[in-house]
Design a protein around this motif. Structure first.
Motif, PDB file in Angstrom:
ATOM      1  N   ALA A 144       6.026   0.159   3.878  1.00 61.12           N
ATOM      2  CA  ALA A 144       6.001  -1.312   3.855  1.00 61.12           C
ATOM      3  C   ALA A 144       4.656  -1.743   3.286  1.00 61.12           C
ATOM      4  O   ALA A 144       3.682  -1.888   4.038  1.00 61.12           O
ATOM      5  N   PRO A 145       4.557  -1.951   1.965  1.00 60.01           N
ATOM      6  CA  PRO A 145       3.253  -2.192   1.315  1.00 60.01           C
ATOM      7  C   PRO A 145       2.725  -3.615   1.507  1.00 60.01           C
ATOM      8  O   PRO A 145       2.616  -4.399   0.562  1.00 60.01           O
ATOM      9  N   THR A 146       2.376  -3.932   2.739  1.00 57.03           N
ATOM     10  CA  THR A 146       1.743  -5.214   3.052  1.00 57.03           C
ATOM     11  C   THR A 146       0.321  -4.951   3.532  1.00 57.03           C
ATOM     12  O   THR A 146      -0.024  -3.834   3.951  1.00 57.03           O
ATOM     13  N   PHE A 147      -0.519  -5.993   3.504  1.00 55.36           N
ATOM     14  CA  PHE A 147      -1.940  -5.781   3.774  1.00 55.36           C
ATOM     15  C   PHE A 147      -2.189  -5.154   5.139  1.00 55.36           C
ATOM     16  O   PHE A 147      -3.123  -4.363   5.323  1.00 55.36           O
ATOM     17  N   ASP A 148      -1.356  -5.498   6.142  1.00 56.67           N
ATOM     18  CA  ASP A 148      -1.597  -5.009   7.487  1.00 56.67           C
ATOM     19  C   ASP A 148      -1.263  -3.530   7.651  1.00 56.67           C
ATOM     20  O   ASP A 148      -1.523  -2.951   8.717  1.00 56.67           O
ATOM     21  N   HIS A 149      -0.702  -2.907   6.618  1.00 59.96           N
ATOM     22  CA  HIS A 149      -0.465  -1.469   6.639  1.00 59.96           C
ATOM     23  C   HIS A 149      -1.486  -0.704   5.808  1.00 59.96           C
ATOM     24  O   HIS A 149      -1.380   0.519   5.665  1.00 59.96           O
ATOM     25  N   LEU A 150      -2.459  -1.410   5.259  1.00 59.37           N
ATOM     26  CA  LEU A 150      -3.557  -0.746   4.563  1.00 59.37           C
ATOM     27  C   LEU A 150      -4.458  -0.033   5.574  1.00 59.37           C
ATOM     28  O   LEU A 150      -4.332  -0.213   6.786  1.00 59.37           O
ATOM     29  N   LEU A 151      -5.384   0.754   5.064  1.00 60.62           N
ATOM     30  CA  LEU A 151      -6.356   1.434   5.914  1.00 60.62           C
ATOM     31  C   LEU A 151      -7.440   0.444   6.315  1.00 60.62           C
ATOM     32  O   LEU A 151      -8.142  -0.102   5.461  1.00 60.62           O
ATOM     33  N   ALA A 152      -7.574   0.208   7.601  1.00 65.94           N
ATOM     34  CA  ALA A 152      -8.523  -0.775   8.117  1.00 65.94           C
ATOM     35  C   ALA A 152      -9.693  -0.085   8.796  1.00 65.94           C
ATOM     36  O   ALA A 152      -9.618   1.093   9.176  1.00 65.94           O
ATOM     37  N   LEU A 153     -10.794  -0.833   8.957  1.00 66.72           N
ATOM     38  CA  LEU A 153     -11.891  -0.350   9.772  1.00 66.72           C
ATOM     39  C   LEU A 153     -11.391  -0.090  11.187  1.00 66.72           C
ATOM     40  O   LEU A 153     -10.431  -0.713  11.649  1.00 66.72           O
ATOM     41  N   LYS A 154     -12.046   0.813  11.880  1.00 64.35           N
ATOM     42  CA  LYS A 154     -11.622   1.120  13.235  1.00 64.35           C
ATOM     43  C   LYS A 154     -11.897  -0.066  14.160  1.00 64.35           C
ATOM     44  O   LYS A 154     -12.817  -0.845  13.919  1.00 64.35           O
ATOM     45  N   PRO A 155     -11.090  -0.237  15.191  1.00 65.74           N
ATOM     46  CA  PRO A 155     -11.241  -1.394  16.080  1.00 65.74           C
ATOM     47  C   PRO A 155     -12.650  -1.514  16.629  1.00 65.74           C
ATOM     48  O   PRO A 155     -13.282  -0.525  17.015  1.00 65.74           O
ATOM     49  N   GLY A 156     -13.145  -2.754  16.652  1.00 62.48           N
ATOM     50  CA  GLY A 156     -14.459  -3.021  17.205  1.00 62.48           C
ATOM     51  C   GLY A 156     -15.612  -2.739  16.271  1.00 62.48           C
ATOM     52  O   GLY A 156     -16.777  -2.909  16.649  1.00 62.48           O
TER      53      GLY A 156
END
Length: 694
Positions: free
Chosen positions: A397-409
């Motif tokens: 599902a190529p949406t922004f929220d499935h990209l690689l994000a910084l770790k929480p916090g």
């Protein structure tokens, strides 16, 4: 910027050193250590100096002694000695003065063996003009503690050390927190006097000329590293630049390469990987494999690349805060995400693409990595599977929220690891548009090469092949999410306002746009998927590790090579970020005083230059695009040469003066967030590019 204390893996510092030694002995059996035989060069001490702003940096390396001495003049005097052994050091800060004082560092030599053979250090002879000087504070122990104290934090109570004043000396000494050999520093006055009055300790001149002569003695009990001599490090293709060769030699050891001195005298995963990739053509094979083995040795059980290590007394402080023990077992920081996806393409560049690495690949991969309790191949496989698993969500599902994000916090997760480095974004451009696709392609290369045969089982090979097939779609779909487009009117207004705020001319920048708008990839996406519209140098990673289509290639290079503030190019080099098209709050956070703002990082220019060279080797470029890349290459080479001796520094800033941009050493002004390292690993990478040397 560091993760909260966590329970470490069950290893100890002695076990770390022993395991690395066993790994090296295993490689030796395979014939990989021929080039590391003792040489005549090892009998000669390495000594060199680098002056930056108000600081004189003197480096010494011979046998068990490696030390970096800093003497900072001006109105905030300081003496500091950093040791690669245990990432340790000592520092003495003096009270601010109304008029600048001047240190002259006359010589540095090793200390003679004393009452404790575990202690190794240096003696420096100095002259002070402009005194008297009153002592402010002194700190002994981990460089991590010294860094914090330098930034204004208090000395931790556990390591506070009382000064001992004698007739002509002031000294500080203590054992390490686990009662192992510790740290010593002394100032012995050879001309002048020590005055202790009302709780203040002052160094005063005794003669009318106002000079004080003193001897600085500094030593550490941490276990020394094993230097790589120059003949064991570089091949005949390396440039002859003495300053870069010296800096690289000081930072290179059999156990690991150091990120930079004085502030990062230990392993950093990203720095190791990028420097190895850029220096690879001029490194000896055993040097390449030593540093790649060091990265594999520090992988997490899940296959994550360690960003940094807490060793020596800083590990003890972390354990005391966490589990109450005085263990010196290393603690690894896995808070960054870019290194996880950098490892595979760098390993593939050596083991799959480089003929020297191809010939040695199976032996290197079969070698036992004792810290991992496995072979190098099994450690690498864990990383490849980690990458493959993390590619699945966006592929589905190529949406922004499935990209690689910084770790929480966290506000950091890639090389721009200051709190504002990503413009407060959560999804970095480089990790998603460059590193993940490059890692997926490297996975495919490893599977196709057969190097994983007998290591990966059938199900794992199937997982890896499926991941490799996602590379092109991932790159195309991720890049689209970072697209920024601005019309001519909007761009014109932003340029005029930002140039006025900085006090630099807008006309060259406006002329470069020729009345048109522009498009460029955002530095990051924020938590809601909105582009952070900051121009940046990370497109250079894409040139070095990717294959953008010719139109995208031309547009990315144009965005970088326009004159600042329309692009990144100034008289003093290529800045790494330009917030001209962002909001005014971002202007202030990413300015010339910011660690990852409108400042020049030497290695980012090297990445761009190496990327341009790689793209020019293509056979599908039109004549105009090829000419554009050649012009960019020539301009960058010109700027790198013009930087002169500052090229080996970590970074530098600028000021506008007399109609041009001029170099300003980073940290030389009180407004700067931090200070630069005089010797930085990834600033030596121009040794692989003869075109950047006279």
């Amino acid at each position: 910027m560091h993760q909260p204390p966590r329970r470490p893996r069950p290893s100890t510092a002695p076990r770390l050193r022993a395991a690395l030694g066993r790994t090296w002995r295993g490689l030796a059996i395979a014939g990989l250590l021929t080039a590391l035989a003792p040489s005549a060069a090892s009998a000669q001490a390495l000594q060199f100096r680098i002056d930056e702003g108000s600081t004189t940096n003197a480096f010494y390396q011979h046998g068990p002694v490696a030390a970096h001495v800093l003497a900072t003049s001006g109105t905030r005097p300081r003496l500091l000695v950093a040791f690669p052994a245990g990432n340790s050091g000592v520092a003495v800060w003096f009270a601010p003065t109304t008029a600048p004082v001047q240190w002259t560092l006359q010589s540095v030599r090793p200390q003679a063996s004393g009452d404790d053979p575990a202690m190794h250090g240096i003696v420096a002879e100095l002259e002070l003009r402009g005194g008297p000087l009153t002592l402010d504070k002194a700190a002994l122990g981990s460089i991590r503690v010294l860094r914090d104290v330098q930034l204004g934090q208090p000395i931790p109570a556990q390591v506070a050390t009382e000064a001992k004043v004698a007739a002509q000396s002031v000294s500080w000494a203590r054992r390490r927190l686990d009662d192992a050999p510790g740290y010593r520093v002394a100032l012995e006055i050879t001309q002048g006097r020590v005055v202790s009055r009302a709780g203040a300790i002052t160094l005063e001149p005794a003669r009318a000329d106002g000079t004080v002569h003193l001897r600085l003695l500094a030593s550490t009990g941490e276990t020394p590293l094993t230097p790589l001599a120059s003949g064991q490090l570089l091949n005949a293709k390396a440039a002859s630049d003495a300053r870069m060769r010296n800096a690289l030699q000081f930072l290179s050891y059999r156990e690991k390469f150091l990120a930079g001195s004085w502030r990062f005298d230990t392993y950093f995963g990203r720095d190791t990987l990028m420097s190895t990739r850029l220096l690879m053509p001029v490194l000896q094979p055993t040097a390449v494999e030593a540093v790649l083995g060091a990265v594999l040795a520090r992988l997490s059980p899940q296959g994550e690349v360690a960003h940094e290590e807490d060793i020596g007394e800083f590990a003890i402080l972390r354990h005391l805060a966490g589990d109450g023990t005085r263990s010196d077992a290393p603690i690894y920081d896995y808070g960054m995400i870019d290194g996880d996806y950098m490892l595979a393409p760098v390993m593939a560049a050596w083991l799959v693409e480089d003929p020297r690495g191809q010939a040695r690949a199976r032996v290197f991969l079969a070698a036992r990595n004792d810290l991992q309790h496995s072979s190098n191949a099994q450690a690498l496989l864990r990383n490849l599977l980690h990458v493959a698993r993390n590619s699945e969500a966006f592929a589905a599902a190529p949406t922004f929220d499935h990209l690689l994000a910084l770790k929480p916090g966290r506000m950091t997760g890639q090389w721009r690891d200051s709190e504002e480095g990503l413009g407060r974004g959560r999804y970095p451009f480089d990790v998603n548009v460059v590193w993940m696709p490059a890692a997926l392609r490297a996975i495919g290369a490893f599977v196709d090469s057969g190097l994983l045969d007998g290591v990966a089982n059938d199900a794992q090979r199937q997982t890896l092949r499926a991941a490799a097939a996602r590379a092109d779609a991932w790159e195309r779909q991720a890049r689209a999410l970072f697209e920024v487009r601005l019309g001519a009117t909007q761009a014109d207004a932003a340029l005029r306002g930002y140039a006025q705020q900085l006090g630099v001319p807008a006309e060259p920048a406006l002329a470069s746009l020729a009345g048109a708008g522009l498009a460029f990839p955002a530095l990051s996406l924020d938590a809601d998927g909105r582009a952070v519209p900051v121009l940046h140098s990370d497109v250079g990673f894409g040139l070095l590790f990717g294959r953008p289509d010719p139109d995208t290639l031309a547009r990315d290079v144009a965005a970088v090579m326009r004159p600042f503030p329309a692009g990144l190019i100034t008289d003093v080099g290529m800045v790494v970020a330009n917030p001209v098209f962002a909001d005014q709050a971002t202007w202030g956070r990413l300015g010339p005083q910011a660690y990852h703002g409108t400042v020049v990082w030497a290695w980012q220019q090297a990445v761009m230059l190496a990327g341009l060279r790689r793209q020019l080797a293509r056979d599908d470029l039109t004549a105009p695009v090829r000419a554009q890349l050649q012009q960019a290459q020539a301009r960058l080479q010109q700027l790198i040469k013009a930087a002169g001796e500052v090229r080996t520094s970590e970074l530098w800033s600028w000021r506008w003066e007399q109609g041009r941009y001029r170099i300003e050493p980073f940290g030389a002004q009180g407004a700067h967030e931090d200070e630069s390292n005089a010797a930085q690993l990834w600033s030596t990478v121009f040794l692989a590019d003869p075109g950047t040397h006279e």
